[in-house]
Design a protein around this motif. Sequence first.
Motif, PDB file in Angstrom:
ATOM      1  N   MET A  72       0.831  -1.189   0.000  1.00  0.00           N
ATOM      2  CA  MET A  72       0.000   0.000   0.000  1.00  0.00           C
ATOM      3  C   MET A  72       0.871   1.245   0.000  1.00  0.00           C
ATOM      4  O   MET A  72       1.948   1.253   0.600  1.00  0.00           O
ATOM      5  CB  MET A  72      -0.915   0.036   1.229  1.00  0.00           C
ATOM      6  N   HIS A  73       0.387   2.278  -0.688  1.00  0.00           N
ATOM      7  CA  HIS A  73       1.060   3.578  -0.667  1.00  0.00           C
ATOM      8  C   HIS A  73       0.010   4.668  -0.588  1.00  0.00           C
ATOM      9  O   HIS A  73      -1.034   4.603  -1.234  1.00  0.00           O
ATOM     10  CB  HIS A  73       1.912   3.791  -1.916  1.00  0.00           C
ATOM     11  N   ALA A  74       0.294   5.677   0.228  1.00  0.00           N
ATOM     12  CA  ALA A  74      -0.574   6.845   0.320  1.00  0.00           C
ATOM     13  C   ALA A  74       0.288   8.061   0.616  1.00  0.00           C
ATOM     14  O   ALA A  74       1.337   7.957   1.255  1.00  0.00           O
ATOM     15  CB  ALA A  74      -1.631   6.660   1.409  1.00  0.00           C
ATOM     16  N   SER A  75      -0.164   9.213   0.136  1.00  0.00           N
ATOM     17  CA  SER A  75       0.500  10.485   0.418  1.00  0.00           C
ATOM     18  C   SER A  75      -0.469  11.382   1.152  1.00  0.00           C
ATOM     19  O   SER A  75      -1.654  11.466   0.795  1.00  0.00           O
ATOM     20  CB  SER A  75       0.962  11.166  -0.880  1.00  0.00           C
ATOM     21  N   TYR A  76       0.039  12.078   2.184  1.00  0.00           N
ATOM     22  CA  TYR A  76      -0.806  12.946   2.986  1.00  0.00           C
ATOM     23  C   TYR A  76      -0.221  14.354   3.030  1.00  0.00           C
ATOM     24  O   TYR A  76       0.959  14.560   2.759  1.00  0.00           O
ATOM     25  CB  TYR A  76      -0.930  12.402   4.418  1.00  0.00           C
ATOM     26  N   PHE A  77      -1.076  15.302   3.393  1.00  0.00           N
ATOM     27  CA  PHE A  77      -0.676  16.704   3.544  1.00  0.00           C
ATOM     28  C   PHE A  77      -0.038  17.227   2.250  1.00  0.00           C
ATOM     29  O   PHE A  77       1.089  17.724   2.242  1.00  0.00           O
ATOM     30  CB  PHE A  77       0.280  16.875   4.718  1.00  0.00           C
ATOM     31  N   ALA A  78      -0.802  17.078   1.152  1.00  0.00           N
ATOM     32  CA  ALA A  78      -0.351  17.571  -0.158  1.00  0.00           C
ATOM     33  C   ALA A  78       0.993  16.962  -0.554  1.00  0.00           C
ATOM     34  O   ALA A  78       1.892  17.650  -1.021  1.00  0.00           O
ATOM     35  CB  ALA A  78      -0.279  19.092  -0.175  1.00  0.00           C
TER      36      ALA A  78
END
Length: 358
Positions: A72-78
Amino acid sequence: MKFKLLIIFLSATTLIQAQSVRKYSNEFLNIGVDAAAFGMGNSVVATSNDVNASYWNPAGLINIEDNEVALMHASYFANIANYDYIGGAMPLDDRSAVGFSVIRFGVDNIMNTTQLIEQNGQINYDNITYFSAADYAFTLSYARNLRFVEGFSYGVNAKVIRRIIGEFATSWGFGFDVGMQYQTKRSGWTFGAMARDITTTYNTWTINEDEYSKVQNAVEGQNQELPETTEITLPKLQLGLAKTFTIHYDFDIKTEVDMHMRFAQTNDIISTSSISATPSLGFEVGYIDLVYLRGGVGNFQNVEQFDNSTQIGFQPGFGVGFQYKGIHLDYAFTDIGDQSAALYSNVFSLKIDWSLFR
């Protein structure tokens, strides 16, 4: 401003009280894993039954039939923070299974400008360096069912936590989780419980005093004392009740309601001096075990407004999934705050059933 931002970042991450209990230590471990779970509002403690059960409820590992791997991969805070996860699980026999997982939540390429201005007052941009602030969790899971109670299984997690703030500070932490699931074969109801950090999880920090002194001297009169070096994470409990329906053989509908509890006073909509709780609910509609549509909501919080009034915030989630011959691809659209306090993120996860290669 850069000096102050660096000091605020370090202080928020490491400033702790040696003899008091922090309610929000290791918060990166509360985000979750798997886009399918995010799409259901994290309401999966009763129904998690694959490799991702290592995180949500290790008792669910007993349901895997072959080796499984998840990413899994996710990006947060722009896209400032990256959240990555890898997990694996395998059955040992018809009554037990094991799993492992690694989680990383990090902010990379942070500018260290503490040495930007030299002693003679000149600005030297060559003195700028970069560092990362990253949190890691390594988990080993074991699950087993009870021979004499049909449908009952339990699981245990042993986890090691590593937190790194460049060359300024590092920490090690250790903890345990315990989970259970009970499935009723005839009625289709499933009950699950997951107790995290049951012995409390301890983090011990090591401060690099030489590097930290550079931060102390960056802005005179601010943050002149070293922080204490012990964090304690309080236990948390998640309970879930789920039921699966089949409609005309083609459609399966899975619904679950969970209650997330902390043994501390927080901003949850149910909050006392000793325990706080917030509900979540989610659903999944599957078509011929090929395509899935998901939705959920949770994390109901009393959010204080600028005029000192309070408003109930919540965290919605939406998602879709696709499964074909042991390959599961899932997508979720969600955030890690509520519907107004944080930017939404696109989360992707992949799960592979090893029977695909057999």
